[in-house]
Design an enzyme around this catalytic site. Structure first.
Site, PDB file in Angstrom:
ATOM      1  N   CYS A  72      22.842  41.552  43.369  1.00  0.00           N
ATOM      2  CA  CYS A  72      22.956  40.374  42.514  1.00  0.00           C
ATOM      3  C   CYS A  72      21.627  39.657  42.291  1.00  0.00           C
ATOM      4  CB  CYS A  72      23.974  39.409  43.123  1.00  0.00           C
ATOM      5  SG  CYS A  72      25.632  40.126  43.280  1.00  0.00           S
ATOM      6  N   LYS A  81      32.412  32.297  47.892  1.00  0.00           N
ATOM      7  CA  LYS A  81      32.675  33.695  47.541  1.00  0.00           C
ATOM      8  C   LYS A  81      32.439  34.549  48.791  1.00  0.00           C
ATOM      9  CE  LYS A  81      31.270  37.295  44.236  1.00  0.00           C
ATOM     10  NZ  LYS A  81      30.349  37.605  43.105  1.00  0.00           N
ATOM     11  N   LYS A 136      36.901  32.397  46.010  1.00  0.00           N
ATOM     12  CA  LYS A 136      37.167  33.807  45.720  1.00  0.00           C
ATOM     13  C   LYS A 136      37.012  34.626  46.999  1.00  0.00           C
ATOM     14  CE  LYS A 136      35.385  37.618  42.870  1.00  0.00           C
ATOM     15  NZ  LYS A 136      34.327  38.062  41.951  1.00  0.00           N
TER      16      LYS A 136
END
Length: 327
Positions: A131, A196, A249
């Site tokens: 990422c 997350k 999430k």
């Protein structure tokens, strides 16, 4: 004769009308955000093998999908891009004519009333699948921030209504907020993937987005599933830095975290009902083991009961159909 000195809770359950009257949590189509995967090229849409009913769409088929969503009453989508070419810095993520930017323009042209959320990350565009910029055996946090800021600005320029950074870099909300403001997009909100986890529930998504890491994992930047207080620190940081929404999430195994975050903030909290959660229900339903409609409605209602305002879910079209009474 029985001693009747006890509470009569069943009085409020004795008919469907009574149950409707006292229902505390109600799921609406307006609560739903539908994820869409958009790919480059002219090949027809492709179903994701591990996610029945979910497709990778070329741009020329995106308009039809958006029209279907509008007919169902779904008012918000989140876009993920699948580029033909990748490189080590994910340049397709912030290219003026990248796949996400072109998809945003198309949707806002054909359906200006649709809320378009842009997933802001590099993993779908890097050849290593991480990422951010990968150097010295790890993702370089601060160098990655500059590229994420460029990505957010390019998405806002293309017409995105909301920027949703999902990379879990330290300081990502602050840098993106500053970049958007300096570029004149001070009214564009940020929907931060604030909490997350490094979860095993993401497997089918990585098939859909072609974004699996080519080596290593994401445990140095996504959260340890064992941690709770860390989630509150992460959410608080993003709120201080300018987030307008906070995403948790995954959702099903993290209802306690959703409630904790809800209790800590006055911002809208968003649950991401992720790909693995979707795939498990679809597989069980295909085998006749569960009542899919009842399971899905119960799952999403429980997310709202836990405290979320919005739900990102691959079930959005199914749920909208259920709520219209068409299934």
């Amino acid at each position: 004769m029985l001693n009747q000195n006890f509470d009569r809770h069943r009085r409020l359950r004795n008919s469907a009308a009574m149950r409707d009257l006292v229902r505390e949590t109600v799921l609406h189509t307006d609560d739903l955000i539908y994820p869409i995967f958009v790919k480059e090229g002219q090949e027809p849409k492709t179903e994701v093998t591990s996610m029945p009913g979910v497709f990778q769409f070329p741009l020329h088929e995106l308009e039809s999908e958006v029209a279907t969503l509008i007919d169902l009453g779904i008012k918000a989508i989140i876009l993920f891009g699948l580029p033909d070419d990748k490189d080590d810095v994910g340049s397709g993520a912030y290219h003026d004519h990248g796949i996400v930017q072109e998809a945003i323009r198309l949707v806002k042209r054909v359906a200006p009333e649709m809320i378009v959320i842009a997933d802001t990350c590099l993993c779908e565009f890097t050849d290593h699948g991480h990422c951010g910029i990968f150097e010295n055996g790890d993702v370089e946090n601060d160098k990655s921030l500059e590229l994420l800021k460029k990505t957010a600005i390019s998405q806002a320029e293309a017409g995105a209504d909301i920027i949703a950074p999902s990379n879990m870099m330290d300081g990502f909300v602050k840098i993106i907020r500053e970049g958007l403001d300096e570029a004149g997009y001070n009214n564009i909100p940020i929907m931060s993937y604030a909490v997350k986890y490094a979860s095993a529930f993401y497997g089918p998504f990585r098939d859909a987005a072609n974004s699996a890491p080519q080596f290593g994992d994401r445990k140095t930047y996504q959260m340890d599933p064992a941690n709770r207080l860390e989630a509150l620190r992460e959410a608080a940081s993003d709120e201080r830095e300018g987030a307008d929404f906070l995403i948790v999430k995954p959702s099903l195994s993290y209802m306690d975290i959703i409630r904790d975050v809800r209790n800590q903030t006055n911002l809208p909290v968003v649950a991401y009902n992720v790909s693995g959660e979707y795939a498990m229900v679809k597989a069980a339903s295909a085998n006749g083991w569960i009542d899919e409609k009842r399971i899905v409605l119960e799952m999403l209602t429980s997310m709202k009961r836990a405290g979320v305002s919005l739900i990102i879910t691959y079930f959005a079209k199914d749920v909208a159909t259920y709520l219209k009474g068409d299934a």
